[in-house]
Motif scaffolding. Structure first.
Motif, PDB file in Angstrom:
ATOM      1  N   ASP A   7       0.858  -1.179   0.000  1.00 15.41           N
ATOM      2  CA  ASP A   7       0.000   0.000   0.000  1.00 15.41           C
ATOM      3  C   ASP A   7       0.900   1.237   0.000  1.00 15.41           C
ATOM      4  O   ASP A   7       1.177   1.834   1.033  1.00 15.41           O
ATOM      5  N   VAL A   8       1.377   1.602  -1.202  1.00 17.38           N
ATOM      6  CA  VAL A   8       2.334   2.697  -1.317  1.00 17.38           C
ATOM      7  C   VAL A   8       1.712   4.013  -0.872  1.00 17.38           C
ATOM      8  O   VAL A   8       2.376   4.867  -0.269  1.00 17.38           O
ATOM      9  N   GLN A   9       0.419   4.206  -1.154  1.00 19.46           N
ATOM     10  CA  GLN A   9      -0.225   5.464  -0.812  1.00 19.46           C
ATOM     11  C   GLN A   9      -0.199   5.751   0.689  1.00 19.46           C
ATOM     12  O   GLN A   9      -0.182   6.902   1.115  1.00 19.46           O
ATOM     13  N   ALA A  10      -0.193   4.696   1.513  1.00 21.71           N
ATOM     14  CA  ALA A  10      -0.234   4.879   2.961  1.00 21.71           C
ATOM     15  C   ALA A  10       1.138   5.168   3.556  1.00 21.71           C
ATOM     16  O   ALA A  10       1.253   5.459   4.742  1.00 21.71           O
ATOM     17  N   SER A  11       2.190   5.111   2.731  1.00 20.01           N
ATOM     18  CA  SER A  11       3.529   5.383   3.241  1.00 20.01           C
ATOM     19  C   SER A  11       3.740   6.883   3.401  1.00 20.01           C
ATOM     20  O   SER A  11       2.904   7.690   3.015  1.00 20.01           O
ATOM     21  N   SER A  12       4.882   7.240   3.965  1.00 21.85           N
ATOM     22  CA  SER A  12       5.190   8.657   4.163  1.00 21.85           C
ATOM     23  C   SER A  12       5.795   9.242   2.897  1.00 21.85           C
ATOM     24  O   SER A  12       6.608   8.589   2.232  1.00 21.85           O
ATOM     25  N   PRO A  13       5.439  10.473   2.555  1.00 21.67           N
ATOM     26  CA  PRO A  13       6.005  11.103   1.354  1.00 21.67           C
ATOM     27  C   PRO A  13       7.422  11.588   1.605  1.00 21.67           C
ATOM     28  O   PRO A  13       7.840  11.779   2.755  1.00 21.67           O
ATOM     29  N   ASP A  14       8.173  11.805   0.553  1.00 19.08           N
ATOM     30  CA  ASP A  14       9.521  12.356   0.690  1.00 19.08           C
ATOM     31  C   ASP A  14       9.478  13.791   1.203  1.00 19.08           C
ATOM     32  O   ASP A  14      10.363  14.220   1.947  1.00 19.08           O
ATOM     33  N   VAL A  15       8.468  14.525   0.782  1.00 21.91           N
ATOM     34  CA  VAL A  15       8.271  15.903   1.246  1.00 21.91           C
ATOM     35  C   VAL A  15       6.973  15.942   2.033  1.00 21.91           C
ATOM     36  O   VAL A  15       5.885  15.746   1.479  1.00 21.91           O
ATOM     37  N   THR A  16       7.066  16.158   3.322  1.00 20.96           N
ATOM     38  CA  THR A  16       5.889  16.080   4.184  1.00 20.96           C
ATOM     39  C   THR A  16       5.090  17.389   4.166  1.00 20.96           C
ATOM     40  O   THR A  16       5.129  18.197   5.094  1.00 20.96           O
ATOM     41  N   VAL A  17       4.396  17.566   3.069  1.00 22.99           N
ATOM     42  CA  VAL A  17       3.524  18.731   2.897  1.00 22.99           C
ATOM     43  C   VAL A  17       2.107  18.234   2.656  1.00 22.99           C
ATOM     44  O   VAL A  17       1.880  17.389   1.787  1.00 22.99           O
ATOM     45  N   GLY A  18       1.143  18.740   3.440  1.00 19.57           N
ATOM     46  CA  GLY A  18      -0.247  18.372   3.255  1.00 19.57           C
ATOM     47  C   GLY A  18      -0.832  19.002   1.998  1.00 19.57           C
ATOM     48  O   GLY A  18      -0.343  20.018   1.513  1.00 19.57           O
ATOM     49  N   LEU A  19      -1.875  18.391   1.479  1.00 19.13           N
ATOM     50  CA  LEU A  19      -2.529  18.871   0.259  1.00 19.13           C
ATOM     51  C   LEU A  19      -3.991  19.220   0.556  1.00 19.13           C
ATOM     52  O   LEU A  19      -4.682  18.486   1.263  1.00 19.13           O
ATOM     53  N   SER A  20      -4.427  20.333  -0.004  1.00 16.72           N
ATOM     54  CA  SER A  20      -5.783  20.806   0.262  1.00 16.72           C
ATOM     55  C   SER A  20      -6.851  19.973  -0.430  1.00 16.72           C
ATOM     56  O   SER A  20      -7.907  19.708   0.136  1.00 16.72           O
ATOM     57  N   ARG A  21      -6.573  19.547  -1.670  1.00 13.09           N
ATOM     58  CA  ARG A  21      -7.573  18.805  -2.436  1.00 13.09           C
ATOM     59  C   ARG A  21      -6.908  17.732  -3.275  1.00 13.09           C
ATOM     60  O   ARG A  21      -6.019  18.015  -4.070  1.00 13.09           O
ATOM     61  N   VAL A  22      -7.359  16.500  -3.090  1.00 14.19           N
ATOM     62  CA  VAL A  22      -6.906  15.379  -3.899  1.00 14.19           C
ATOM     63  C   VAL A  22      -8.152  14.590  -4.284  1.00 14.19           C
ATOM     64  O   VAL A  22      -9.005  14.316  -3.438  1.00 14.19           O
ATOM     65  N   MET A  44     -27.624  14.624 -17.190  1.00 13.60           N
ATOM     66  CA  MET A  44     -26.305  14.017 -17.288  1.00 13.60           C
ATOM     67  C   MET A  44     -25.352  14.950 -16.569  1.00 13.60           C
ATOM     68  O   MET A  44     -25.003  16.012 -17.065  1.00 13.60           O
ATOM     69  N   ALA A  45     -24.972  14.571 -15.366  1.00 11.44           N
ATOM     70  CA  ALA A  45     -24.184  15.443 -14.499  1.00 11.44           C
ATOM     71  C   ALA A  45     -22.724  15.020 -14.486  1.00 11.44           C
ATOM     72  O   ALA A  45     -22.402  13.832 -14.606  1.00 11.44           O
ATOM     73  N   GLU A  46     -21.854  16.001 -14.345  1.00 11.07           N
ATOM     74  CA  GLU A  46     -20.427  15.743 -14.233  1.00 11.07           C
ATOM     75  C   GLU A  46     -19.965  16.171 -12.842  1.00 11.07           C
ATOM     76  O   GLU A  46     -20.214  17.303 -12.418  1.00 11.07           O
ATOM     77  N   PHE A  47     -19.283  15.278 -12.155  1.00 12.77           N
ATOM     78  CA  PHE A  47     -18.887  15.513 -10.772  1.00 12.77           C
ATOM     79  C   PHE A  47     -17.379  15.693 -10.640  1.00 12.77           C
ATOM     80  O   PHE A  47     -16.599  15.110 -11.393  1.00 12.77           O
ATOM     81  N   GLU A  48     -16.999  16.483  -9.649  1.00 10.68           N
ATOM     82  CA  GLU A  48     -15.631  16.567  -9.152  1.00 10.68           C
ATOM     83  C   GLU A  48     -15.680  16.215  -7.669  1.00 10.68           C
ATOM     84  O   GLU A  48     -16.544  16.711  -6.942  1.00 10.68           O
ATOM     85  N   VAL A  49     -14.761  15.365  -7.236  1.00  8.75           N
ATOM     86  CA  VAL A  49     -14.779  14.872  -5.859  1.00  8.75           C
ATOM     87  C   VAL A  49     -13.379  14.986  -5.275  1.00  8.75           C
ATOM     88  O   VAL A  49     -12.402  14.513  -5.872  1.00  8.75           O
ATOM     89  N   PHE A  50     -13.274  15.610  -4.090  1.00 10.05           N
ATOM     90  CA  PHE A  50     -11.972  15.833  -3.475  1.00 10.05           C
ATOM     91  C   PHE A  50     -12.023  15.582  -1.968  1.00 10.05           C
ATOM     92  O   PHE A  50     -13.058  15.785  -1.323  1.00 10.05           O
ATOM     93  N   VAL A  51     -10.888  15.148  -1.426  1.00 10.88           N
ATOM     94  CA  VAL A  51     -10.652  15.128   0.018  1.00 10.88           C
ATOM     95  C   VAL A  51      -9.314  15.808   0.274  1.00 10.88           C
ATOM     96  O   VAL A  51      -8.495  15.953  -0.639  1.00 10.88           O
ATOM     97  N   ASP A  52      -9.102  16.242   1.504  1.00  7.82           N
ATOM     98  CA  ASP A  52      -7.789  16.786   1.836  1.00  7.82           C
ATOM     99  C   ASP A  52      -6.862  15.651   2.264  1.00  7.82           C
ATOM    100  O   ASP A  52      -7.317  14.564   2.628  1.00  7.82           O
TER     101      ASP A  52
END
Length: 314
Positions: A7-22, A44-52
């Motif tokens: 689970d690579v996504q759950a590892s720590s990033p090289d640069v520990t900076v939080g992101l506002s929208r992913v 017919m709707a188009e969605f954008e979905v984000f979490v921090d």
């Protein structure tokens, strides 16, 4: 025996900076918009979905997230809805529940919306289109929902019209026409000014109570410009639109102020902390650039200003 993948996504990033929208954009779903005693409207709707994303986490599990997002949106649009912003609100709340590492979830939706009406003079049936703009943001403090629309209309420039008025007055004076007759003529026959196709965007963000009606917002936005336009128009209708627009010439700034006045008049009891977003963009006809004006403000500020509560500065 299946191989355990890291689970690579759950590892720590090289640069520990939080992101506002992913998240993801361009997710298309059918939404059924219910109407009393009528068949639902299918959008017919188009969605954008984000979490921090917190600084300690490398990624947001995009592939797994897409599965969660798809399940969330499918659940949100499974039944008929009467307020499209509720779809965004329900989806945002579900996302917040399913992500233990996020503190905010955002869902945005756009869809083309068609209304039926008749032309102003020939009374022919026609259709008009508007782009629905809806969104929701869910946090631990609650959910805020936004509903609104982007519509197209016509505006006429008061500045160029003023120059035409001056030219007409001078010409009539040179022909010996009496001043009183000139004034009466100019009052009854609007003079030319360069016209633009205008695009008005009006949205209202609240906690959902009291509800804001989408069709009412569309009406306020359409009425904010110099004249409404119609997909179908016969010659009497074209004459009506031309006369109407030149009788009510407006700068791009005037259109935004008209939206403010219209929303205050339509919803006098709206909560003070409701946020109103008003934008006007005009496709200029005699310039290569376009004109734009906007205002975002709490409803309490707009109500006070519209009702004359803000004194003019020196």
């Amino acid at each position: 025996m299946s191989k355990q993948l890291p689970d690579v996504q759950a590892s720590s990033p090289d640069v520990t900076v939080g992101l506002s929208r992913v998240g993801v954009t361009g997710v298309e779903k059918l939404v059924k918009l219910g109407r009393e005693d009528q068949r639902p409207i299918v959008l017919m709707a188009e969605f954008e979905v984000f979490v921090d994303l917190p600084s300690w986490r490398k990624g947001a599990d995009m592939s797994r997230n897409m599965e969660v997002i798809d399940e969330t949106l499918e659940a949100a649009v499974a039944n008929e809805v009467y307020r499209v912003e509720n779809v965004c609100g329900e989806a945002a709340e579900r996302l917040l529940e399913k992500h233990d590492y996020t503190s905010k979830a955002e869902v945005r939706m756009e869809a083309e919306y068609v209304t039926r009406e008749e032309t102003p003079e020939s009374h022919m049936p026609t259709q008009s289109t508007a782009d629905i703009v809806a969104s929701a943001t869910a946090t631990e403090d609650g959910t805020r929902e936004e509903i609104g629309a982007r519509v197209t209309g016509m505006t006429v420039c008061p500045c160029s019209q003023g120059m035409s008025v001056a030219r007409a007055r001078q010409t009539l004076e040179d022909l010996g026409v009496e001043d009183e007759v000139i004034t009466d003529f100019l009052d009854q026959v609007p003079q030319p000014g360069h016209s633009q196709r205008g695009h008005a965007t009006l949205t209202v963000e609240t906690d959902g109570d009291p509800p804001v009606d989408l069709n009412e917002i569309i009406e306020v936005a359409r009425e904010s410009m110099s004249a409404r336009i119609y997909n179908m128009a016969k010659r009497p209708d074209e004459d009506h639109m031309t006369y109407q627009s030149h009788s009510d010439a407006k700068f791009v700034e005037d259109c935004v102020r008209a939206m403010a006045e219209g929303i205050v008049e339509a919803y006098p009891e709206l909560d003070d902390d409701a946020v109103v977003r008003m934008e006007q963009s005009n496709d200029e006809s005699i310039h290569q650039h376009n004109a734009h004006a906007e205002r975002v403000a709490p409803f309490a500020d707009l109500r006070r200003e519209v009702n004359g509560g803000e004194a003019r500065g020196d």
